[in-house]
Design an enzyme around this catalytic site. Sequence first.
Site, PDB file in Angstrom:
ATOM      1  CD  GLU A 179      50.265  42.109 -13.575  1.00  0.00           C
ATOM      2  OE1 GLU A 179      50.921  41.528 -14.466  1.00  0.00           O
ATOM      3  OE2 GLU A 179      49.859  43.271 -13.669  1.00  0.00           O
ATOM      4  CB  CYS A 204      52.555  33.614 -13.776  1.00  0.00           C
ATOM      5  SG  CYS A 204      53.477  34.996 -13.138  1.00  0.00           S
ATOM      6  CG  ASN A 260      53.330  32.127  -7.420  1.00  0.00           C
ATOM      7  OD1 ASN A 260      52.751  33.030  -6.847  1.00  0.00           O
ATOM      8  ND2 ASN A 260      53.559  32.137  -8.713  1.00  0.00           N
TER       9      ASN A 260
END
Length: 501
Positions: free
Chosen positions: A232, A266, A138
């Site tokens: 993460e 996210c 991303n």
Amino acid sequence: MTAVIEVRSPADGGVAGAVPDQTAEEVSSAVANLRANQPAWEALSYAERVGWLRRYRDWLLDNEDRLGRLLQSETGKPWGEATFEVPYVVDVINYYAKHGERFIAEQTPRPHGAITMTKKQRMVYRPYQVVGVITPWNFPLALALMDSVPALLAGASVVVKPSEFTPLVTREAIAGWAEIGAPPVFGCVTGYGPAGAAVVDNADFVQFTGSTRTGKVIGQRAAERLIPCSLELGGKDAMVVLADAELDRAVNGAVWGALCNSGQMCTSVERVYVEAPIYEDFVARVVERVGELRQGQDDQGYHFDVGALANENQLAIVQRHVDEAIEQGAKALTGGKRAAAGTFFEPTVLIDVDHSMACMTEETFGPTMPIMRVADAEEAIRLANDSAYGLSATVWTKDKQRGESVARRLEAGSVNVNDMFANLFTLPLPQAGWKQSGIGARNGGEYGIRKFCRSQAIVSSNLTPKREPQWYPYTRLKGTLLRKLTRLVTARDLRRRFGLR
Ligand code: ADP
């Protein structure tokens, strides 16, 4: 011959480039080279390492457009988003260049008591030799470099394994390190999951950004090897809009927060809870704003706001969440389906949703905004916390104090009050996922660089008699004296100090 991975543009399916699908042996030998080069890098002064990072920063700025175009070709992002990442990395370089030396400076604590009075104590931060950075698709540039920068400055070698969907810009950016003539301590390996697994098998510290599913696999392997990892992972970020919110700011924040990067962040807004008195108005304005957005394949002209999804898998997840919600009674006020070409999915505002629906509980990672009416802040807090994830959240209200007190009750590693993604830029604060959103954190001032170091205690004696009293041989006289002495200095009352009854 090494197999290759063909990288395709999500916007039109055209071939954007190709990279080798490296074997575990190739990854292992790349890591061995980086390991061999690390001691000389660690031996440089912090200022010398900063010198290289500053040159690298300038190279990134000089190549910003070229990197942006490459990033765009493999992600399908609009130009406005393809150009987010270099400035972000430059800020990270400047921050750690300025403060990092202080963050990992050696410490000399004073002796805490009489027993260690004659010892000189030092705490030294020594880098892990090889830090492995495994990244998703991303933000291929920012996520690869933002963790590599403090690791390199700490004196570690770094190997990056970018996503198989977006390896081109990461590989190109890391080639820039060699182009400026920097020491060979920063490398890129490419491949699918097994190449990432080979990084975990060979590195000394793993920094992973990606799905919770893969994060757990990496965490398990890291535990087997007894190496630390920082994970993460995903999120299901809630937005809490209280009745006294600055409505237009909240609406604009919601639309950007849910749709930026086509919702593939996210920290995207994945669910919105709005207090009843402003619910109708909020929804109407959101629909209006979303209607103004332009979706399509951008060139470098800022012609579009919303780009493509990264791949067909991602599109299938988004479509399933939307379809299931509608089957269960939700309404799509905009979008709801894929667009004609490429992997574009129309921005989708959903109402009449609840927590029985996947769109409110599972990570969607797409351009959807499910909005739910709540009776009051208490209900919003309860629902926001009703999630397996705990990455970040936002609260919107004119009463800042109330906003912060709601923030303190949310189960999330970061909360922005009246703002969207602001915490991603506050480098002194940690970005940590709670619950299924991760372990460890990135950034967070000194933590952001110390995490790539092992702390080493070095104790040296100021006095060096032939032997210390507690060493061999043990005798009654020495033993009794030592015990009386330690009692004298460690006890905290007269009776015990002098062993009186
Ligand atoms: P996605 O977001 O596409 O679901 P993942 O979280 O699965 O992505 O993948 C993120 C990164 O992790 C990618 O670079 C991918 O190749 C890598 N990866 C996938 N499986 C593994 C694994 N078992 N070990 C290490 N890395 C992996």
